[in-house]
Design an enzyme around this catalytic site. Structure first.
Site, PDB file in Angstrom:
ATOM      1  N   ASN A 115       0.820  -1.214   0.000  1.00 35.11           N
ATOM      2  CA  ASN A 115       0.000   0.000   0.000  1.00 35.11           C
ATOM      3  C   ASN A 115       0.855   1.266   0.000  1.00 35.11           C
ATOM      4  O   ASN A 115       0.616   2.190  -0.779  1.00 35.11           O
ATOM      5  CB  ASN A 115      -0.944   0.004   1.211  1.00 35.11           C
ATOM      6  CG  ASN A 115      -1.975  -1.102   1.148  1.00 35.11           C
ATOM      7  OD1 ASN A 115      -2.023  -1.861   0.192  1.00 35.11           O
ATOM      8  ND2 ASN A 115      -2.799  -1.215   2.185  1.00 35.11           N
TER       9      ASN A 115
ATOM     10  N   SER B  64      -6.367  12.116 -48.950  1.00 30.61           N
ATOM     11  CA  SER B  64      -7.581  11.309 -48.989  1.00 30.61           C
ATOM     12  C   SER B  64      -7.344  10.093 -49.876  1.00 30.61           C
ATOM     13  O   SER B  64      -6.652  10.186 -50.891  1.00 30.61           O
ATOM     14  CB  SER B  64      -8.739  12.135 -49.545  1.00 30.61           C
ATOM     15  OG  SER B  64      -9.828  11.307 -49.910  1.00 30.61           O
TER      16      SER B  64
ATOM     17  N   LYS C 294      -7.245  16.657 -51.606  1.00 34.76           N
ATOM     18  CA  LYS C 294      -7.379  16.943 -50.178  1.00 34.76           C
ATOM     19  C   LYS C 294      -6.030  17.060 -49.471  1.00 34.76           C
ATOM     20  O   LYS C 294      -5.079  16.343 -49.765  1.00 34.76           O
ATOM     21  CB  LYS C 294      -8.196  15.843 -49.479  1.00 34.76           C
ATOM     22  CG  LYS C 294      -9.624  15.741 -49.920  1.00 34.76           C
ATOM     23  CD  LYS C 294     -10.423  16.979 -49.567  1.00 34.76           C
ATOM     24  CE  LYS C 294     -10.572  17.197 -48.083  1.00 34.76           C
ATOM     25  NZ  LYS C 294     -11.310  16.117 -47.408  1.00 34.76           N
TER      26      LYS C 294
ATOM     27  N   GLU D 148      -7.037  17.559 -35.820  1.00 29.87           N
ATOM     28  CA  GLU D 148      -8.259  16.803 -35.524  1.00 29.87           C
ATOM     29  C   GLU D 148      -8.001  15.730 -34.473  1.00 29.87           C
ATOM     30  O   GLU D 148      -8.824  15.502 -33.571  1.00 29.87           O
ATOM     31  CB  GLU D 148      -8.799  16.190 -36.813  1.00 29.87           C
ATOM     32  CG  GLU D 148      -9.308  17.234 -37.790  1.00 29.87           C
ATOM     33  CD  GLU D 148      -9.680  16.666 -39.148  1.00 29.87           C
ATOM     34  OE1 GLU D 148     -10.199  17.435 -39.977  1.00 29.87           O
ATOM     35  OE2 GLU D 148      -9.446  15.458 -39.385  1.00 29.87           O
TER      36      GLU D 148
END
Length: 453
Positions: free
Chosen positions: A107, A274, A280, A287
């Site tokens: 612990n 793309s 593109k 993003e």
């Protein structure tokens, strides 16, 4: 480790749900450092001979070297990193290894390890924040005088410069760094010696152990020490808020690099194409940064939910603290690094910025301020300019070409003098305002500050 109490082996499914070594193995360096400090305290207290301490220290260093080299086999049957290391140490050096756990519990051991881990990773995160600040500052300096519209409600508001815009994110990141620094004071507390929850009847030198491990102080309540995960929740919060700032920056850049805005261009190295549309050029880093922020905030909810209903002291639920912690740290480190690289390579399309900033509507507030300086109360000035804007829209006449006197006699012939971006920016000299002089002064201040870090 508990065979004296149990007559049956732990079920396979229980081992699967209970093991954590598949992810907490990364605490090994901190576990070994804590164990060596603990063993040294045992030696000083007369619990180990000099030879036994030497065996333990050498054995732990050898295990560390094996893990570093990828030559260590982690066993899920031993549950966690702590027992994997201890069991291997005992196998290698014999009875001395079995003495290591005296006056210690897993612990307080895991609490120590995670605090050491957090402290080390906070330094890496701080360096990542500084690198991104430097990249933003470099772009701010290059485009300190490039005028661009600033927005409220994603509608054009008033003119600023690109430098001023990027400095806003430098400020946000500085607050993140401040929170990180502040959180370190609560991370850097040694729980070792708290035992399972009530310390131990075998009293070791907690202050000496803390000093060896670089802690500022020792915990003062053994129950709180083993139950506390506030420091993890706080760090994950700081990381999450930094992620929110990066997400806002990403959203700006996603807009700025769109054909509709066209204010900025990202490097081919930091964009993707793309599979279908050959034209593109997608701002994937932005993003992904925006998307990963949701993950960071989810990790914060996960840790807070895990600890919200726990009675004192340790409960196995606390094992769920590590995966959100590790994931948040890994995610932010990568996100900071890739954003710093992307920003450093980004270019601003100054001609598009100038075209957008040439909209005379951006100086409507300046026109109202001009009326105020002529003695017109601001609310009435606001109304008069609003009427002028409405007439501009209705007739398709640019605001700076409108016959303002037809709106109200308060508009004298020199009212149109306000329609100058240079004049408008030069007038904004209050601290924090976007005059080019202010922006360059702030850049110089930040350059001095960041060069010393």
């Amino acid at each position: 480790m508990w065979k004296g109490r149990f007559a049956k082996e732990t079920a396979e499914l229980v081992q699967q749900i209970g093991e954590s070594v598949s992810y907490d193995w990364r605490l090994y360096q901190h576990d070994i450092a804590g164990s060596i400090a603990h063993a040294r305290a045992q030696y000083k207290a007369g619990l180990l001979t000099e030879e036994e301490f030497s065996q333990i220290e050498s054995g732990l260093r050898e295990i560390e070297a094996d893990i570093n080299a990828g030559n260590f086999e982690f066993r899920t049957s031993l549950e966690d990193i702590h027992m994997n290391i201890e069991a291997e140490l005992t196998r290698r050096i014999g009875p001395a290894g079995a003495k290591l756990h005296t006056a210690r519990s897993r612990n307080d051991q895991v609490a120590t390890d995670t605090r050491l881990y957090c402290r080390a990773e906070m330094e890496v995160l701080a360096a990542g924040i500084r690198d991104l600040q430097r990249a933003l500052l470099d772009r701010a300096e290059k485009y300190a005088a490039t005028v661009v519209p600033a927005y409220t409600h994603l509608q054009r508001g008033q003119p600023v410069t690109v430098g001023h815009h990027f400095l806003a994110y430098v400020e946000m990141l500085e607050r993140d760094l401040g929170r990180l620094t502040d959180a370190r004071t609560r991370v850097n507390v040694s729980p070792l010696g708290s035992g399972a929850l009530a310390g131990s009847t075998i009293n070791l030198d907690r202050h000496g152990i803390a000093k060896e491990l670089g802690f500022d102080r020792v915990s003062t309540n053994s129950m709180d020490a083993v139950a506390d995960r506030d420091y993890i929740a706080e760090l994950i919060f700081v990381i999450g808020l930094c992620g929110v700032h990066l997400s806002r920056l990403s959203e700006d850049l996603i807009l700025w690099t769109s054909a509709e805005f066209g204010f900025a261009a990202l490097s081919d190295a930091h964009t993707t194409g793309s599979s279908l549309m050959p034209q593109k050029k997608n701002p994937d880093v932005c993003e992904l940064t925006r998307g990963k922020t949701g993950r960071l905030l989810g990790n914060l909810v996960a840790i807070l939910t895990a600890i919200k209903g726990l009675p004192l002291t340790y409960n196995r639920d606390l094992q769920e603290d590590k995966e959100p912690l590790f994931d948040s740290i890994d995610t932010l480190k990568l996100t900071l690094a890739v954003n710093a690289e992307m920003i450093a390579a980004m270019e601003i399309r100054e001609e598009r910025c100038r075209a957008a900033a040439s909209d005379p509507m951006l100086l409507a507030t300046d026109l109202a301020d001009w009326l105020v300086r002529q003695g017109v109360p601001f609310r009435h000035a606001h109304e008069l300019v609003g009427k002028a804007v409405a007439a501009s829209v209705a007739t398709g006449t640019p605001l700076d070409q409108l016959d303002l006197a037809t709106i109200d006699p308060a508009f004298t012939s020199d009212a149109t003098s306000v329609f100058s971006l240079e004049t408008a920016l030069a007038a904004r000299t209050n601290p924090g305002a976007p005059s080019i002089e202010n922006v360059r002064s702030e850049i110089a201040r930040w350059n001095t500050g960041l060069s010393s870090n």
